[in-house]
Write an enzyme that holds these catalytic residues in place. Sequence first.
Site, PDB file in Angstrom:
ATOM      1  N   SER A 140       0.808  -1.216   0.000  1.00  0.00           N
ATOM      2  CA  SER A 140       0.000   0.000   0.000  1.00  0.00           C
ATOM      3  C   SER A 140       0.844   1.271   0.000  1.00  0.00           C
ATOM      4  CB  SER A 140      -0.938   0.019   1.220  1.00  0.00           C
ATOM      5  OG  SER A 140      -1.819  -1.076   1.189  1.00  0.00           O
TER       6      SER A 140
ATOM      7  N   HIS B  71       0.670   4.917   4.657  1.00  0.00           N
ATOM      8  CA  HIS B  71      -0.054   5.444   3.508  1.00  0.00           C
ATOM      9  C   HIS B  71       0.291   6.918   3.266  1.00  0.00           C
ATOM     10  CE1 HIS B  71      -3.401   2.174   4.063  1.00  0.00           C
ATOM     11  NE2 HIS B  71      -2.218   1.679   3.751  1.00  0.00           N
TER      12      HIS B  71
END
Length: 221
Positions: free
Chosen positions: A120, A172
């Site tokens: 991610s 993230h």
Amino acid sequence: MYREREPYVTWFLLALTVGVFVLETISGGSQSTSTLVNFGAKFTPMIQDGQWWRLIAPIFLHIGIFHILMNGFTLYIMGRSLEPLMGHWRFFVLYMLSGIVGNLASFAFGGYYTISAGASTSLFGTFAAFLAFALMYRDNPGFQELGKSFLTLIVLNLIISLVGSSFDVWGHIGGIVGGFFLGFVLGLPKGDRPKLIIRIISVIIIVVVSYFMYARGMNIG
């Protein structure tokens, strides 16, 4: 606009990610804490002990079948869209460095004993690169629409990350920061790159932010 024909790097990254997942599965299970740690998941105390490669290895590790399916599908979609535009080596650099910056953010601001893994960090970097392209290529309506779409996608995913306790929101955010400024550094090939001063400033920002996060991570706990 210049386009590479086949996304070879995307296929390579997918094959490597799936291969690592298979090894995780037969070595004790991808959701096993000991397996994840043995394969190089981000674990702050071990990074502090000198295992710097744990800032890279988590890009290719996944926790459970849903995790790898979700990230694998996203990599497939993003790679087929972005690699032909950027070229092979630029896409590879974007993917890897975004992931490393994301893992540095998790190292600096995430839970001290939290184990984290997943692509991610790199994938958020590819989303953010489109934001950079939308700012660089203002006369291209395609990039303007893509920029808006990916901005919405980033915001929605960050909200989900904040709500869900299993997501590494700092990873993230770090991937977004890395991918955004790397977008300015790398640009697009064949004369479509941003001005040199913008690229230099972007490199400086990436280096300074990365050093700050590494230094902070080494001094917590």
